[in-house]
Design an enzyme around this catalytic site. Sequence first.
Site, PDB file in Angstrom:
ATOM      1  N   ARG A   1     -10.606   0.909   6.465  1.00  8.47           N
ATOM      2  CA  ARG A   1     -11.301   0.011   5.526  1.00  8.47           C
ATOM      3  C   ARG A   1     -10.944  -1.438   5.823  1.00  8.47           C
ATOM      4  NH1 ARG A   1      -7.154  -3.200   3.248  1.00  8.47           N
ATOM      5  NH2 ARG A   1      -5.760  -1.996   1.925  1.00  8.47           N
TER       6      ARG A   1
ATOM      7  N   GLU B   1     -10.153  -4.473  -6.088  1.00 13.11           N
ATOM      8  CA  GLU B   1      -9.132  -5.495  -5.801  1.00 13.11           C
ATOM      9  C   GLU B   1      -9.719  -6.658  -4.998  1.00 13.11           C
ATOM     10  OE1 GLU B   1      -5.236  -4.076  -4.521  1.00 13.11           O
ATOM     11  OE2 GLU B   1      -5.227  -5.648  -3.007  1.00 13.11           O
TER      12      GLU B   1
ATOM     13  N   ARG C   1     -14.855  -3.672  -0.384  1.00 15.71           N
ATOM     14  CA  ARG C   1     -14.011  -2.881   0.505  1.00 15.71           C
ATOM     15  C   ARG C   1     -14.995  -2.048   1.312  1.00 15.71           C
ATOM     16  NH1 ARG C   1      -8.368  -2.137  -0.801  1.00 15.71           N
ATOM     17  NH2 ARG C   1      -7.647  -4.261  -1.113  1.00 15.71           N
TER      18      ARG C   1
ATOM     19  N   CYS D   1      -4.728  -9.898  -2.402  1.00 12.06           N
ATOM     20  CA  CYS D   1      -3.320  -9.538  -2.178  1.00 12.06           C
ATOM     21  C   CYS D   1      -2.898 -10.056  -0.796  1.00 12.06           C
ATOM     22  CB  CYS D   1      -3.146  -8.015  -2.236  1.00 12.06           C
ATOM     23  SG  CYS D   1      -1.462  -7.481  -1.875  1.00 12.06           S
TER      24      CYS D   1
ATOM     25  N   THR E   1      -0.877  -9.043   1.289  1.00  6.78           N
ATOM     26  CA  THR E   1      -0.643  -8.018   2.315  1.00  6.78           C
ATOM     27  C   THR E   1      -1.918  -7.702   3.089  1.00  6.78           C
ATOM     28  OG1 THR E   1      -1.167  -6.152   0.863  1.00  6.78           O
ATOM     29  CG2 THR E   1       1.135  -6.864   0.934  1.00  6.78           C
TER      30      THR E   1
ATOM     31  N   ARG F   1      -6.948  -1.588   6.768  1.00  7.97           N
ATOM     32  CA  ARG F   1      -5.980  -0.486   6.694  1.00  7.97           C
ATOM     33  C   ARG F   1      -6.627   0.720   7.348  1.00  7.97           C
ATOM     34  NH1 ARG F   1      -3.180   3.603   3.664  1.00  7.97           N
ATOM     35  NH2 ARG F   1      -4.848   3.960   2.156  1.00  7.97           N
TER      36      ARG F   1
ATOM     37  N   ARG G   1       2.181   6.612   2.770  1.00  9.42           N
ATOM     38  CA  ARG G   1       1.771   6.696   1.358  1.00  9.42           C
ATOM     39  C   ARG G   1       1.509   8.162   1.019  1.00  9.42           C
ATOM     40  NH1 ARG G   1      -2.674   1.764   0.212  1.00  9.42           N
ATOM     41  NH2 ARG G   1      -1.406   0.110   1.070  1.00  9.42           N
TER      42      ARG G   1
ATOM     43  N   GLU H   1      -2.389   4.391  -3.005  1.00  8.27           N
ATOM     44  CA  GLU H   1      -1.124   3.692  -3.087  1.00  8.27           C
ATOM     45  C   GLU H   1      -0.340   4.117  -4.335  1.00  8.27           C
ATOM     46  OE1 GLU H   1      -1.523  -0.513  -2.870  1.00  8.27           O
ATOM     47  OE2 GLU H   1       0.429  -0.578  -1.878  1.00  8.27           O
TER      48      GLU H   1
END
Length: 349
Positions: free
Chosen positions: A116, A215, A219, A261, A263, A270, A299, A304
């Site tokens: 993603r 988020e 995505r 975020c 990260t 990811r 994970r 998550e």
Amino acid sequence: MVSLNSYPSFPSDCKSLLSKHLTKKVYEQLKDKKTSSGFTLAQAIASGVENHDSGIGVYAGDIESYDTFAALFDPIIKEYHGFLKSDSHVSNLNANDLNAPNPDSENKYIVSTRIRVGRNIANLPLGPAITKEQRDEVEKQAASALNSLEGNLKGTYYPLDGMKEDVSEKLIEDHFLFKAGDRFLEAAGLNRNWPKARGIYHNDEKTFLVWVNEEDQLRIISMQQGGDIKEVFQRLTSAISKIEEKIKFLYSDHLGFITSCPTNLGTAMRASVHIKVPYLSQDYAHFEEITNKHHLQIRGINGEHSQSVGSVYDISNRRRLGVTEVQCVQDMYDGVVELIKVEKELALR
Ligand code: ADP
Ligand code: CIR
């Protein structure tokens, strides 16, 4: 409205990067600052202040947050990605540069593969600072761009508002849809006006999906059963370039794709497999030694902060900034090859 009257305290066992890098000095320097969309330090750190088990604990409200609150974000970015202020980010979405023949052609270890990326629309705030009207605008632009896709990307946009509970529950259980009520996102202001303007687009086979207004505003996801990582990457990169014909995304030469975020900055990618490693996972230190060597994160299989089920783990690239998209997938691929090799050896003992 989040307010912060004094320097927040964290318990001594708190491991979040926020608790490490929000020194009193940094707090004093930033406490009265605001970005032009009105985003404050109190909002940026709310998630980690409320959730002491955060890994990171901060969110940006807009691209400007990364400058305005640099005294806090920069050390977090440096520690998570190993990326310095003097570094620059380079993108490479060319699937031909990826060396990833299926590492599990007998389908014994890799249950499924998913890659993603997060994307946010240029000239709009990010989710933590977005207004209801701006969020509606994101949904409108996303649904229109997605509804123009053709061939294997052709699908339907399903708004969350009005979706039957059994339908959304099944989509979550099957790993296709985000969960509602995430407390980390809640504290960051990312769940405001839920479920309005949230939704999911997918093709019939559910190998290409897009989450809207979770988020990040978008995505973009490619996934399928088994370990053909290159095919998953190819589908994703062709979808990204089609969507980019319609929507301009928030990008900076220094930080790459801008995400809420830190990260996710850079590639916002990811790349993961769900992999079954019953022998290796019994020796967790050895398992982590291999994943750390390849810059990978472990994970559980329901997203998550979830646990493993039946010795199946979600293994994905940890680095996303200062590495190309091809490198993110290559990190994951190289690690998975080694995990399978070691798992096979342990099974023979
Ligand atoms: P994200 O990667 O989007 O940040 P999560 O870790 O929350 O977020 O995962 C989102 C969903 O994707 C979860 O339902 C998770 O089980 C699913 N998922 C992640 N990787 C895979 C995979 N390789 N195969 C199947 N489902 C996956
Ligand atoms: C946390 O701080 O734990 C959450 N806000 C999630 C952070 C993103 N996780 C990650 O490792 N990519």
